[in-house]
Design an enzyme around this catalytic site. Structure first.
Site, PDB file in Angstrom:
ATOM      1  N   SER A 143     -15.598  16.609 -42.732  1.00 28.78           N
ATOM      2  CA  SER A 143     -14.713  17.779 -42.808  1.00 28.78           C
ATOM      3  C   SER A 143     -14.383  18.070 -44.267  1.00 28.78           C
ATOM      4  CB  SER A 143     -13.409  17.484 -42.057  1.00 28.78           C
ATOM      5  OG  SER A 143     -12.458  18.510 -42.308  1.00 28.78           O
ATOM      6  N   TYR A 157      -6.177  12.039 -40.434  1.00 31.74           N
ATOM      7  CA  TYR A 157      -7.471  12.649 -40.073  1.00 31.74           C
ATOM      8  C   TYR A 157      -8.349  12.813 -41.321  1.00 31.74           C
ATOM      9  CZ  TYR A 157     -10.616  16.582 -38.906  1.00 31.74           C
ATOM     10  OH  TYR A 157     -11.715  17.404 -38.750  1.00 31.74           O
TER      11      TYR A 157
HETATM   12  P1  NAP Z   1     -13.251  20.058 -30.317  1.00 30.69           P
HETATM   13  O1  NAP Z   1     -13.571  21.459 -29.951  1.00 30.69           O
HETATM   14  O2  NAP Z   1     -11.837  19.582 -30.230  1.00 30.69           O
HETATM   15  O3  NAP Z   1     -14.173  19.098 -29.415  1.00 30.69           O
HETATM   16  C1  NAP Z   1     -14.062  17.708 -29.563  1.00 30.69           C
HETATM   17  C2  NAP Z   1     -15.173  17.036 -28.803  1.00 30.69           C
HETATM   18  O4  NAP Z   1     -15.103  15.610 -29.033  1.00 30.69           O
HETATM   19  C3  NAP Z   1     -15.080  17.221 -27.301  1.00 30.69           C
HETATM   20  O5  NAP Z   1     -16.394  17.310 -26.809  1.00 30.69           O
HETATM   21  C4  NAP Z   1     -14.408  15.933 -26.831  1.00 30.69           C
HETATM   22  O6  NAP Z   1     -14.717  15.588 -25.489  1.00 30.69           O
HETATM   23  C5  NAP Z   1     -15.051  14.942 -27.773  1.00 30.69           C
HETATM   24  N1  NAP Z   1     -14.308  13.690 -27.939  1.00 30.69           N
HETATM   25  C6  NAP Z   1     -13.058  13.509 -28.422  1.00 30.69           C
HETATM   26  N2  NAP Z   1     -12.762  12.199 -28.464  1.00 30.69           N
HETATM   27  C7  NAP Z   1     -13.859  11.533 -28.003  1.00 30.69           C
HETATM   28  C8  NAP Z   1     -14.164  10.167 -27.798  1.00 30.69           C
HETATM   29  N3  NAP Z   1     -13.293   9.196 -28.080  1.00 30.69           N
HETATM   30  N4  NAP Z   1     -15.390   9.848 -27.298  1.00 30.69           N
HETATM   31  C9  NAP Z   1     -16.280  10.822 -26.997  1.00 30.69           C
HETATM   32  N5  NAP Z   1     -16.053  12.127 -27.176  1.00 30.69           N
HETATM   33  C10 NAP Z   1     -14.844  12.473 -27.671  1.00 30.69           C
HETATM   34  O7  NAP Z   1     -13.750  19.691 -31.770  1.00 30.69           O
HETATM   35  P2  NAP Z   1     -14.575  20.534 -32.882  1.00 30.69           P
HETATM   36  O8  NAP Z   1     -13.618  21.393 -33.589  1.00 30.69           O
HETATM   37  O9  NAP Z   1     -15.819  21.082 -32.295  1.00 30.69           O
HETATM   38  O10 NAP Z   1     -14.924  19.340 -33.894  1.00 30.69           O
HETATM   39  C11 NAP Z   1     -16.155  18.656 -33.875  1.00 30.69           C
HETATM   40  C12 NAP Z   1     -16.233  17.848 -35.152  1.00 30.69           C
HETATM   41  O11 NAP Z   1     -16.132  18.734 -36.269  1.00 30.69           O
HETATM   42  C13 NAP Z   1     -15.114  16.831 -35.317  1.00 30.69           C
HETATM   43  O12 NAP Z   1     -15.610  15.641 -35.886  1.00 30.69           O
HETATM   44  C14 NAP Z   1     -14.165  17.522 -36.273  1.00 30.69           C
HETATM   45  O13 NAP Z   1     -13.402  16.598 -37.015  1.00 30.69           O
HETATM   46  C15 NAP Z   1     -15.131  18.281 -37.144  1.00 30.69           C
HETATM   47  N6  NAP Z   1     -14.528  19.420 -37.847  1.00 30.69           N
HETATM   48  C16 NAP Z   1     -14.017  20.483 -37.160  1.00 30.69           C
HETATM   49  C17 NAP Z   1     -13.449  21.528 -37.869  1.00 30.69           C
HETATM   50  C18 NAP Z   1     -12.874  22.741 -37.203  1.00 30.69           C
HETATM   51  O14 NAP Z   1     -12.299  23.592 -37.902  1.00 30.69           O
HETATM   52  N7  NAP Z   1     -12.974  22.879 -35.892  1.00 30.69           N
HETATM   53  C19 NAP Z   1     -13.393  21.480 -39.261  1.00 30.69           C
HETATM   54  C20 NAP Z   1     -13.908  20.388 -39.918  1.00 30.69           C
HETATM   55  C21 NAP Z   1     -14.487  19.361 -39.201  1.00 30.69           C
HETATM   56  P3  NAP Z   1     -13.876  16.228 -24.236  1.00 30.69           P
HETATM   57  O15 NAP Z   1     -14.361  17.643 -24.074  1.00 30.69           O
HETATM   58  O16 NAP Z   1     -14.230  15.383 -23.068  1.00 30.69           O
HETATM   59  O17 NAP Z   1     -12.433  16.153 -24.628  1.00 30.69           O
END
Ligand code: NAP
Length: 248
Positions: A143, A157
Site C-alpha cells: 500500500s 496497518y
Molecule cells: P477488501 O475489498 O476489503 O477485500 C478484502 C479481501 O480479503 C476479501 O476477499 C476478504 O475475504 C479477504 N480477507 C480478509 N482477511 C482474510 C484472511 N484472514 N484470510 C483470507 N482472506 C481474507 O480489500 P481491498 O481494498 O480489495 O484490498 C486488497 C488489498 O489491497 C489489501 O491487501 C489492501 O491492504 C490493499 N490496498 C487496498 C487499498 C484500497 O484503497 N482499497 C489501498 C492500498 C492497498 P471475505 O470477503 O471473506 O471477507
C-alpha cells in the site's frame, strides 16, 4: 506449462478484479476468501460462465494449518501453482496510536504480514528450482501507506505494509536464482469496501481532490499491474515496486 494462480482475498475488491483478469488471460484461479462465501462463489461463477476455470478456497491466511490445506487443495484441483497474488488484507477503525491494543495490532500483523509469509513459504516450496519446481511468480499487494504511514488513521496497518515491502525485497533476492520472481504493487486510494472497515466508506471521495490525479483508482487498474508483474512481459523484473496511487 498450465498457469495456475492463487489470489488471496479474491472474493472482493482488488482481489476480485485480479482473479477475473487472470482467468481471462488463461489462468486457472484459486479464489481465496475468509467469510464471504457468496462473494467468492460469484467470482467463481463469473469466471466459469466466461469459459474459465476457478475454485473458491476458504482459508484464514493467518492460520498456518489452513494455509497448508489450501495449497494442497489448489494443487489437487487446479494443478501446480505458477502464480501467487498475496492480496488479502485488513484494517480497523481509524484512530491514533494511543488507542491501539495489542490485540488489534497482532490481528493486523497476523493477517497482513504472517499471512503473506505463510503463503510465500508454501508457494516457494512448490515453485523453487531448489526443490525440483518449475519456477513461478509472486506479487505482494502492499500500500502507499507503507510510504505515508497513515497517521491518525491506522499506523498499525501502514507498518504491516512496510513489512510487506521488506518481505518483497528479501524474498526476491533469496529466490531469484531459483526461478521465482517476487514483486510488489502499492495501491493508493482504490474504490473498494475496505474503507468501510476503517469507519469511512466514502474515504476515497473525501480525499480524492488532494491527489495529484484528483481521482480514486479502480480495482481493475491495480489488477492490470498485478497481471503484468505475473506475466512473462515482466520477465526481467524482480524485487520491484509499482505504485498505483495517482501520483500520490
Ligand atoms: P477488501 O475489498 O476489503 O477485500 C478484502 C479481501 O480479503 C476479501 O476477499 C476478504 O475475504 C479477504 N480477507 C480478509 N482477511 C482474510 C484472511 N484472514 N484470510 C483470507 N482472506 C481474507 O480489500 P481491498 O481494498 O480489495 O484490498 C486488497 C488489498 O489491497 C489489501 O491487501 C489492501 O491492504 C490493499 N490496498 C487496498 C487499498 C484500497 O484503497 N482499497 C489501498 C492500498 C492497498 P471475505 O470477503 O471473506 O471477507
Amino acid at each position: 506449462m498450465n498457469s495456475v494462480a492463487l489470489v488471496t482475498g479474491g472474493s472482493r475488491g482488488i482481489g476480485r478484479a485480479t482473479a477475473i483478469l487472470l482467468a481471462q488471460q488463461g489462468y486457472a484461479v484459486g479464489v481465496n476468501y475468509l467469510n464471504n462465501k457468496t462473494a467468492a462463489q460469484s467470482v467463481v461463477d463469473e469466471i466459469q460462465q466466461a469459459g474459465g476455470k476457478a475454485i473458491a478456497l476458504q482459508a484464514d491466511i493467518a492460520d498456518e494449518t489452513q494455509v497448508v490445506a489450501m495449497f494442497k487443495r489448489l494443487g489437487e484441483e487446479l494443478g501446480t501453482i505458477t502464480a501467487l497474488v498475496n492480496n488479502a488484507g485488513i484494517l480497523f477503525q481509524q484512530t491514533t496510536i494511543e488507542n491501539l491494543s495489542a490485540e488489534r495490532i497482532n490481528k493486523v500483523l497476523s493477517t497482513n504480514l504472517t499471512g503473506y509469509f505463510l503463503c510465500c513459504r508454501e508457494a516457494v516450496k512448490i515453485m523453487s528450482h531448489r526443490h525440483g519446481g518449475k519456477g513461478g511468480t509472486i506479487v505482494n499487494v502492499s500500500s502507499a501507506a507503507a510510504r505515508l504511514g497513515a497517521p491518525g488513521e491506522y499506523v498499525d496497518y501502514a507498518a504491516s505494509k512496510g513489512a510487506v515491502d521488506t518481505l518483497t525485497t528479501g524474498l526476491a533476492l533469496e529466490v531469484a536464482a531459483y526461478g521465482i520472481r517476487v514483486n510488489c504493487v502499492r495501491p493508493g486510494l482504490i474504490y473498494t469496501e475496505m474503507h468501510a472497515s476503517g469507519g469511512e466508506p466514502g474515504r476515497v471521495d473525501r480525499v480524492k481532490a488532494n491527489l495529484p490525479m484528483q481521482r480514486g483508482g479502480q480495482p481493475e487498474e491495480v489488477a492490470q499491474a498485478i497481471y503484468w508483474l505475473l506475466s512473462d512481459s515482466s520477465s526481467y523484473v524482480t524485487g520491484s515496486f509499482l505504485d498505483l496511487a495517482g501520483g500520490r
